[in-house]
Scaffold this active site. Structure first.
Site, PDB file in Angstrom:
ATOM      1  N   LYS A 199       8.839  -9.783   1.897  1.00 40.92           N
ATOM      2  CA  LYS A 199       9.595  -8.889   0.973  1.00 40.92           C
ATOM      3  C   LYS A 199      10.466  -7.705   2.016  1.00 40.92           C
ATOM      4  O   LYS A 199       9.719  -7.256   2.780  1.00 40.92           O
ATOM      5  CB  LYS A 199       9.268  -8.343  -0.429  1.00 40.92           C
ATOM      6  CG  LYS A 199       8.066  -7.674  -0.111  1.00 40.92           C
ATOM      7  CD  LYS A 199       8.330  -6.408  -0.002  1.00 40.92           C
ATOM      8  CE  LYS A 199       6.769  -5.354   0.289  1.00 40.92           C
ATOM      9  NZ  LYS A 199       7.153  -4.132   1.036  1.00 40.92           N
TER      10      LYS A 199
ATOM     11  N   ALA B 150       3.439  -3.850   8.354  1.00 44.74           N
ATOM     12  CA  ALA B 150       4.875  -3.690   8.760  1.00 44.74           C
ATOM     13  C   ALA B 150       5.704  -3.404   7.257  1.00 44.74           C
ATOM     14  O   ALA B 150       6.608  -2.984   7.526  1.00 44.74           O
ATOM     15  CB  ALA B 150       5.435  -5.067   9.361  1.00 44.74           C
TER      16      ALA B 150
ATOM     17  N   ASP C 142       1.612  -5.098  -4.609  1.00 41.93           N
ATOM     18  CA  ASP C 142       2.734  -6.027  -4.696  1.00 41.93           C
ATOM     19  C   ASP C 142       2.580  -7.288  -5.003  1.00 41.93           C
ATOM     20  O   ASP C 142       3.471  -8.128  -4.908  1.00 41.93           O
ATOM     21  CB  ASP C 142       3.108  -5.899  -3.081  1.00 41.93           C
ATOM     22  CG  ASP C 142       3.595  -4.534  -2.709  1.00 41.93           C
ATOM     23  OD1 ASP C 142       4.032  -3.580  -3.531  1.00 41.93           O
ATOM     24  OD2 ASP C 142       3.884  -4.173  -1.454  1.00 41.93           O
TER      25      ASP C 142
HETATM   26  O1  C5P Z   1      -2.577  -1.861  -4.590  1.00 38.91           O
HETATM   27  P1  C5P Z   1      -2.621  -1.911  -2.964  1.00 38.91           P
HETATM   28  O2  C5P Z   1      -4.092  -2.233  -2.613  1.00 38.91           O
HETATM   29  O3  C5P Z   1      -1.642  -2.247  -2.111  1.00 38.91           O
HETATM   30  O4  C5P Z   1      -2.720  -0.209  -2.731  1.00 38.91           O
HETATM   31  C1  C5P Z   1      -3.162   0.176  -1.320  1.00 38.91           C
HETATM   32  C2  C5P Z   1      -3.437   1.367  -1.383  1.00 38.91           C
HETATM   33  O5  C5P Z   1      -2.137   2.058  -1.273  1.00 38.91           O
HETATM   34  C3  C5P Z   1      -4.234   2.007  -2.700  1.00 38.91           C
HETATM   35  O6  C5P Z   1      -5.570   2.038  -2.621  1.00 38.91           O
HETATM   36  C4  C5P Z   1      -3.577   3.452  -3.054  1.00 38.91           C
HETATM   37  O7  C5P Z   1      -4.298   4.466  -2.051  1.00 38.91           O
HETATM   38  C5  C5P Z   1      -2.135   3.345  -2.283  1.00 38.91           C
HETATM   39  N1  C5P Z   1      -1.360   3.210  -3.429  1.00 38.91           N
HETATM   40  C6  C5P Z   1      -0.807   4.196  -4.112  1.00 38.91           C
HETATM   41  N2  C5P Z   1       0.102   4.136  -5.108  1.00 38.91           N
HETATM   42  C7  C5P Z   1       0.753   2.812  -5.377  1.00 38.91           C
HETATM   43  C8  C5P Z   1       0.160   1.774  -4.516  1.00 38.91           C
HETATM   44  C9  C5P Z   1      -0.488   1.855  -3.559  1.00 38.91           C
HETATM   45  O8  C5P Z   1      -1.251   5.333  -3.827  1.00 38.91           O
HETATM   46  N3  C5P Z   1       1.736   2.743  -6.092  1.00 38.91           N
END
Ligand code: C5P
Length: 309
Positions: A11, A99, A138
């Site tokens: 994406k 990326a 995501d």
């Molecule tokens: O949800 P995901 O595992 O992709 O998120 C990885 C990290 O990115 C989270 O632990 C958080 O630190 C940060 N994050 C965030 N706000 C979001 C998505 C992700 O702060 N909306």
């Protein structure tokens, strides 16, 4: 043993707006996701007998094993209901890691979509969405594909109508960016001015921004809508990697209708009205330190066909 194979498309974020940091540590997000034709390939096999067990092989050895998000997706789904048996995943990577192209999330989403076909009884939709949201912000989007609005921490994804196909040049530099780190830097660098109260205009603005053709419109700005295609991560990522901003400008110079960072980077994309224009831009780009792909946007219609055959 039953095996299904299919692609797990990457994406880009056509727009990405970061709001406040929430009490749970995540950031409120308003984004527009768009699947593209660059894709990994997965072979998902299921043997219904025996206790629940998952294994994952990969042509990039560092990504093999049960720690991979795709394996964790299978594990979480098996344990969320009455299912037993063995799931084997063979992953062929093409989407660069770190990326901002959602490769890991797409692989996880693809495993959920494959298991929806393979498991008996078929896992109900709400379970798939719940498991997806627990795996990563995501991942739920990859149950939909196409164009979608992402709100909350990104895990609430709502489908938008398919848009006409666009071509893109993707520049994926040899840099891996950690998403949590990019969010931390954003907190350090940017004053938090947006609040949840302004949600609706932001979503309206993002939706309007992707349907407006052409470059930044004075009229949109005057109405308080965001300009077409903006990504809040650019401010922090370009500060750390100034070369990326230069490559973005180079894409604009080569005729990209819009050029932008995807997600928290490091990949950039530039949009072109035709494949031949994208290919011409790649030829004129010069020596890029990383990988370059010519891709098309992938509609929800095409996305659904991958695992619903
Ligand atoms: O949800 P995901 O595992 O992709 O998120 C990885 C990290 O990115 C989270 O632990 C958080 O630190 C940060 N994050 C965030 N706000 C979001 C998505 C992700 O702060 N909306």
């Amino acid at each position: 043993m039953l095996t299904l194979s299919g692609r797990a498309p990457a994406k880009v974020n056509l727009a990405l707006k970061i709001l406040d940091r929430r009490p749970d540590g995540f950031h409120e997000l308003r984004t527009i996701f768009q699947t593209i034709s660059l894709a990994d390939r997965l072979f998902v096999s299921y043997t219904p007998r025996g206790p629940a067990a998952v294994k994952l092989t990969c042509d990039e050895p560092e990504l093999a094993g049960v720690g991979n998000l795709a394996a964790r997706a299978a594990e979480a789904l098996l344990h969320s209901g009455p299912w037993k048996g063995r799931v084997s995943i063979d992953l062929r990577k093409k989407i660069p890691v770190g990326a901002g192209l959602g490769g890991g999330s797409s692989d996880a989403g693809a495993v959920l979509l494959a298991l929806r076909r393979l498991l008996k009884p078929a896992p109900p939709g709400p379970i798939l969405w719940e498991v997806a949201a627990q795996l990563g912000s995501d991942v739920p989007f990859f149950l939909l594909g196409g164009t979608a609005v992402g709100v909350s921490r990104g895990e609430e994804a709502y489908p938008l109508p398919d848009r006409p196909r666009e071509w893109m040049l993707i520049l994926a530099p040899n840099i891996r960016i950690s998403t949590p780190e990019a969010y931390r830097e954003f907190d350090d660098l940017r004053p938090r001015t947006l609040t949840a109260a302004s949600n609706r205009p932001i979503i309206n603005g993002l939706c309007a921004s992707i349907s407006v053709s052409g470059q930044r419109g004075e009229r949109d700005r005057a109405e308080g809508l965001p300009s077409r295609f903006e990504n809040d991560f650019e401010s922090v990522v370009f500060q750390r990697y100034p070369d990326l901003e230069e490559w973005k400008n180079r894409l604009v110079g080569l005729g990209a209708g819009c050029a932008m960072l995807s997600g928290s980077g490091s990949a950039l994309f530039g949009t072109f009205p035709s494949r031949s224009q994208a290919v011409r831009a790649r030829t004129s780009l010069g020596e890029f330190p990383g990988r370059v792909f010519v891709v098309a946007t992938l509609s929800r219609r095409s996305y659904r066909r991958i695992w619903n055959r």
